[in-house]
Write an enzyme that holds these catalytic residues in place. Sequence first.
Site, PDB file in Angstrom:
ATOM      1  N   LYS A   1      -1.283  -4.641  10.719  1.00 16.05           N
ATOM      2  CA  LYS A   1      -2.438  -3.861  10.292  1.00 16.05           C
ATOM      3  C   LYS A   1      -2.734  -2.695  11.232  1.00 16.05           C
ATOM      4  O   LYS A   1      -3.359  -1.709  10.821  1.00 16.05           O
ATOM      5  CB  LYS A   1      -3.663  -4.769  10.141  1.00 16.05           C
ATOM      6  CG  LYS A   1      -3.552  -5.740   8.968  1.00 16.05           C
ATOM      7  CD  LYS A   1      -3.249  -5.011   7.656  1.00 16.05           C
ATOM      8  CE  LYS A   1      -3.205  -5.977   6.471  1.00 16.05           C
ATOM      9  NZ  LYS A   1      -2.771  -5.294   5.217  1.00 16.05           N
TER      10      LYS A   1
ATOM     11  N   HIS B   1      -3.630   0.191   0.161  1.00 11.34           N
ATOM     12  CA  HIS B   1      -3.526  -1.243   0.421  1.00 11.34           C
ATOM     13  C   HIS B   1      -3.190  -1.910  -0.909  1.00 11.34           C
ATOM     14  O   HIS B   1      -4.060  -2.450  -1.592  1.00 11.34           O
ATOM     15  CB  HIS B   1      -4.840  -1.773   0.988  1.00 11.34           C
ATOM     16  CG  HIS B   1      -4.738  -3.160   1.523  1.00 11.34           C
ATOM     17  ND1 HIS B   1      -5.817  -4.010   1.608  1.00 11.34           N
ATOM     18  CD2 HIS B   1      -3.680  -3.863   2.005  1.00 11.34           C
ATOM     19  CE1 HIS B   1      -5.427  -5.161   2.126  1.00 11.34           C
ATOM     20  NE2 HIS B   1      -4.149  -5.099   2.367  1.00 11.34           N
TER      21      HIS B   1
ATOM     22  N   SER C   1      -6.658  -9.244   1.113  1.00  8.47           N
ATOM     23  CA  SER C   1      -5.870 -10.443   1.335  1.00  8.47           C
ATOM     24  C   SER C   1      -6.379 -11.594   0.476  1.00  8.47           C
ATOM     25  O   SER C   1      -7.586 -11.839   0.392  1.00  8.47           O
ATOM     26  CB  SER C   1      -5.937 -10.829   2.815  1.00  8.47           C
ATOM     27  OG  SER C   1      -5.256 -12.026   3.047  1.00  8.47           O
TER      28      SER C   1
ATOM     29  N   LYS D   1      -1.955  -9.791  -4.427  1.00 13.18           N
ATOM     30  CA  LYS D   1      -1.035  -8.647  -4.390  1.00 13.18           C
ATOM     31  C   LYS D   1       0.422  -9.100  -4.284  1.00 13.18           C
ATOM     32  O   LYS D   1       1.275  -8.660  -5.052  1.00 13.18           O
ATOM     33  CB  LYS D   1      -1.365  -7.733  -3.205  1.00 13.18           C
ATOM     34  CG  LYS D   1      -2.685  -7.022  -3.265  1.00 13.18           C
ATOM     35  CD  LYS D   1      -2.807  -5.961  -2.194  1.00 13.18           C
ATOM     36  CE  LYS D   1      -2.495  -6.445  -0.802  1.00 13.18           C
ATOM     37  NZ  LYS D   1      -3.334  -7.554  -0.343  1.00 13.18           N
TER      38      LYS D   1
ATOM     39  N   ASP E   1       2.514  -4.989  -0.024  1.00 12.14           N
ATOM     40  CA  ASP E   1       1.187  -4.857   0.590  1.00 12.14           C
ATOM     41  C   ASP E   1       0.715  -3.438   0.880  1.00 12.14           C
ATOM     42  O   ASP E   1      -0.458  -3.154   0.731  1.00 12.14           O
ATOM     43  CB  ASP E   1       1.156  -5.663   1.892  1.00 12.14           C
ATOM     44  CG  ASP E   1      -0.244  -5.864   2.432  1.00 12.14           C
ATOM     45  OD1 ASP E   1      -1.153  -6.190   1.632  1.00 12.14           O
ATOM     46  OD2 ASP E   1      -0.453  -5.705   3.635  1.00 12.14           O
TER      47      ASP E   1
ATOM     48  N   ARG F   1       0.919 -18.303   6.624  1.00 16.70           N
ATOM     49  CA  ARG F   1       1.641 -17.072   6.299  1.00 16.70           C
ATOM     50  C   ARG F   1       3.150 -17.234   6.423  1.00 16.70           C
ATOM     51  O   ARG F   1       3.649 -17.982   7.265  1.00 16.70           O
ATOM     52  CB  ARG F   1       1.204 -15.943   7.231  1.00 16.70           C
ATOM     53  CG  ARG F   1      -0.236 -15.500   7.040  1.00 16.70           C
ATOM     54  CD  ARG F   1      -0.352 -14.555   5.881  1.00 16.70           C
ATOM     55  NE  ARG F   1      -1.739 -14.182   5.604  1.00 16.70           N
ATOM     56  CZ  ARG F   1      -2.079 -13.208   4.783  1.00 16.70           C
ATOM     57  NH1 ARG F   1      -1.150 -12.507   4.160  1.00 16.70           N
ATOM     58  NH2 ARG F   1      -3.352 -12.942   4.553  1.00 16.70           N
TER      59      ARG F   1
END
Length: 532
Positions: free
Chosen positions: A201, A220, A238, A242, A257, A323
């Site tokens: 990020k 984004h 988030s 997506k 993303d 993740r």
Amino acid sequence: MSKQGANPNADLESIGLRHATAVHRNLTTALLVEEAIRRKEGVLSREGALVLNTAPHTGRSPSDKFLVEEPSSREQIDWGSVNRPFPPDRFDRLYARVQAYLQNRQLFVQDCWAGADAHYRIPVRVITETAWHNLFARSLFLQPTAGELASFQPEFTIVNTPSFRASPELDGTASETYILLNLAKRLVLIGGTHYAGEIKKSVFSILNYLLPRRGVMPMHCSANVGEGGDVALFFGLSGTGKTTLSADPHRRLIGDDEHGWSDDGVFNFEGGCYAKVIRLSAEAEPQIHAASHRFGTILENVVIDRATGIVDLDDAGITENTRSAYSIEQIPNRVPEGRAGHPSHVFFLTADAFGVLPPISRLTPDQAMFHFLSGYTAKVAGTERGVAEPKATFSACFGAPFLPLRPSVYAGLLGQKLAKHKARCWLVNTGWTGGPYGTGQRMKIAHTRALLRAALEGKLDGVRGVADPVFGIEVPESCPGVPAEVLRPRATWPDGAAYDAQARKLAEMFKKSFEPHLAGVGAGVRAAAPRA
């Protein structure tokens, strides 16, 4: 390993990083995994994925992110609760302490491109104290060729020291964690957190600062393309879907993303994916599931049985924000060049925790601008520290935490490109139906996929639409493969009056959140607000 020459580490010394015991440059995936295991940074799953635990930081720490206030960028930054100023002298003092900490340690250096379009890509160098964070950078960003590496000059450098904690009293940080962006020195410091998403990020924030002045809309969003070349964008924060929805076996993935929209079309910022994998199933998300069980993939905070090496993607014992980080090459039907044409469809994804928005609705251009600037969704549990369950939030442009400039800059760019290329816009609720979070159910992914497929294939074009009485958006009356009552959220609630109350509550939240944007938009966008 290290570059050859009279002083192979002169480039590191020029930014104050001296006396490293070893400098490992651009190690391959296999070598970085080997180093991570040797250094006991993580363990291998039965299938070969590298499993790490980043607790207590299992999500981003937005309250610990600052921008250095300096003359070259001061007037452009949208200062406030997101972009908070940090004094240059304190940045220098903290960096001096980081430099001292890194002496007599091994450093891992990964040189990367951010951006698949050679006209707009940014050379970024990621320097880490751990092998696995370097592997993360290698997986998530684009790899230069051998020829490009020979003359690689970073435009930005990220120094990531998760084990070095700041002293708030001494350094002026909010806590022991810090994410500091110095746009003048082209330097990012990250420390006090092992969560690798901070690296990703930070690069996105850099691109959001640099690219608008070059006429590129940073977004984004995920993106994919159909057999006929039709490009679709999926905006969302988030946890809104997506990555999941763009990984469609019937379409090719451009990226999951972050993208740019230039005069030539859409291009991926990254070379990898960072998918949320809690309760991931091979049936619902086969491509992501397969990628998450391969050598070279990083699994963050996924529970693993150390005796068998078996991972449990259903176990949220560490966090809901588990993740999987992997190279986009793991997705078989990807677009290898990471670029495609101009979008024909734009989807705004929202995980509506109130359970009152329809699963899909058509948006007029004014409504598209309203919902883009509103950026409504729910913060999903675990994505940020302190969020234990979904909470309604409004994040301008579906990415306020990563936008250094004013939201009107990004909205203006998007509006121009939508008008020029005639893209159709849709609002899609991937959140709750039949009631709010806690009593309702999460929208079935099969229904969402059917709705998206119908929109992309033009099967909703001739379907009669009905304006939602509260939100004013046009809802199709029917869709192949989706029960009619699902399209009418009020019909899914056992108590219609309770639905009406929740809808009015959310409508008022929309209006209140949009107040900061009113002065910068036209009458049509202001009129696109909910009616209640």
